[in-house]
Design an enzyme around this catalytic site. Structure first.
Site, short mmCIF file in Angstrom:
data_model
loop_
_atom_site.label_atom_id
_atom_site.label_comp_id
_atom_site.label_asym_id
_atom_site.label_seq_id
_atom_site.Cartn_x
_atom_site.Cartn_y
_atom_site.Cartn_z
N ASP A 233 0.67 -1.18 -0.03
CA ASP A 233 -0.06 -0.27 0.04
C ASP A 233 0.72 1.27 -0.23
OD1 ASP A 233 -2.62 -1.50 -0.06
OD2 ASP A 233 -2.60 -1.50 2.12
N ARG B 175 -4.57 7.03 -1.96
CA ARG B 175 -3.21 7.08 -1.51
C ARG B 175 -2.52 7.95 -3.08
NH1 ARG B 175 -2.71 4.16 2.88
NH2 ARG B 175 -3.82 2.18 3.10
#
Length: 448
Positions: free
Chosen positions: A325, A401
């Site tokens: 991630d 993100r």
């Protein structure tokens, strides 16, 4: 402004980042605390829960299936569970928003209960493949009807009793592992998952903490995780540490903005989540851990990060499962390094909230960075510590993100970097821009 209208923004830098900040509670632990508390008999209390949209989607789903999940005025969440096997038939579709974790783990729970649940999500989540979860849960007896391509919306008809299986993970995925284990909670016998490559182990740690009988042993093809079914979970008091994925954005920001000296308090340092910090230290990042301690079976500490002259590296592919991630943040760090960083072996980035390889390649290229895209990663030519040229408008593809990574990149750029939508950030870090303002930067909303 209509809630479906994009909210573009840009950041005016404020110079060096100094001081002490906290980040939201870890998202992975928050999801599991709500789920496992909802399956325990009695009241669990959770402090520091991440109150982002993804975790709130999990809470709403557990309430729809019979649990009581409420937030007190003091910020403590109280969860009254229904017991393993006690989930009730939801009277509406379970709306997952943008949360792949919620969807895949809850599919596992429903798979071994005598209920039927329909899962829906936003446009981004509806593009993400669910076949890797559907396959093992179907082997356990669940009847799953998905949209074309194994995507959402989909319907899960659980089987009780389900069939215990031994499942060899074909790809490194904590979500698939967890889905099978959660299905095993209400399945007689022993459910096993064989994990060739270690992935984040929050499910195993927390299930044991709630009283499940679970073992992890070495095997010929990797770790063998064995869960004894028909478990009785006991309520717990959980203090959620800070999310290392959220902390990674500020870590990269402090490393690349000259003069920065930043402390990030109470960060989860689980080894299966620490790949980003290992990679940044390999690049020469000055990152130290202070006040290291253990909280609820998890390693926790305060990070102190100082501006550093970063050097390009070949990122070891074996780090991918422990930082999957955090690659967008790593790509930003690489954009400021001296030399050419090669990050390969991250195929999973293609099936996240966006295709993070393609999206970050385009975003960094728009900001003036020389990038080569590969099927499994990027090669990035860094500036050697100079500011990015900046300019242009970044398409986030509804990915939180991407939005936060490019906001960090804009903290040291010659020209403003315009980012097309702030809304996805609420998925995991509602106070991100507020924290950036505290550190001296100035977000400005633009016309859509």
């Amino acid at each position: 402004m209509h809630p479906d209208t994009p909210r573009p923004f840009q950041i005016t830098p404020g110079g060096a980042l100094r001081g002490r900040i906290t980040v939201p509670g870890d998202k992975s632990i928050s999801h599991r605390a709500v789920m496992f508390g909802s399956l325990a008999v009695g009241e669990s209390r959770v402090e520091g829960l991440l109150e982002g949209e993804d975790v709130l989607a999990t809470a709403a789903a557990m309430q729809a299936m019979g649990a009581t999940v409420k937030r007190d005025e003091d910020g403590v969440w109280r969860i009254h569970g229904v017991g393993v096997g006690g989930l009730l038939q939801p009277d509406r579709a379970l709306e997952m928003g943008n949360s792949g974790t919620s969807t895949r783990l809850l599919m596992g729970l429903v798979a071994s209960h005598p209920i039927t649940a329909t899962f829906t999500g936003d446009a981004s989540l509806s593009r993400r493949p669910m076949a890797r979860v559907i396959e093992p849960l179907s082997r356990m007896g669940a009847d799953i009807t998905a949209s074309p391509g194994g995507r959402m919306p989909l319907m899960v008809r659980g089987l009780c009793p389900a069939v215990p299986i031994a499942y060899h993970l074909p790809v490194a995925s904590a979500q698939v592992k967890s889905a099978v284990l959660l299905a095993g909670l209400n399945t007689p016998g022993i459910t096993r998952v064989i994990e060739p490559v270690p992935t984040r182990d929050h499910s195993e740690r927390m299930l044991r903490g709630f009283g499940a009988e679970l073992t992890v042993e070495p095997g010929h093809y990797g770790a063998v995780i064995s869960l004894t079914g028909e478990a009785e979970l006991k309520p717990q008091h959980i203090v959620v540490p800070g999310d290392p994925s959220s902390a990674a954005f500020w870590t990269v920001a402090a490393l690349v903005v000259p003069g920065s000296d930043l402390s990030i308090a109470n960060v989860l340092l689980n080894p299966t989540r620490a790949g980003i910090y290992q990679a940044l230290r390999m690049m020469g990042g000055d990152i130290t851990v202070e006040n290291e301690r253990e909280v609820g079976g998890e390693r926790v500490g305060d990070l102190r990060v100082r501006h550093s002259a970063l050097t390009a590296i070949d990122v070891p592919p074996e780090l991918a499962p422990s930082m999957i991630d955090e690659y967008p943040a790593l790509f930003v760090a690489a954009a400021f390094a001296q030399g050419r960083t090669v990050a390969r072996g991250a195929h999973e980035l293609r099936v996240k909230e966006s295709d993070r390889i393609a999206t970050m390649a385009t975003a960094l290229g728009t900001a003036g960075v020389a990038v080569t895209e590969h099927e499994d990663g990027l090669t990035i030519q860094g500036t050697g510590g100079e500011p990015l040229p900046g300019g242009g408008r970044i398409a986030t593809q509804l990915d939180h993100r991407i939005a936060m990574s490019m906001a960090v990149a804009s903290l040291y750029a010659t020209r403003p970097i315009m980012i097309d939508d702030v809304r996805p950030i609420a998925t995991s870090y509602p106070d991100f821009l507020h924290t950036m303002t505290r550190l001296g930067a100035s977000p400005t909303w633009l016309n859509a």
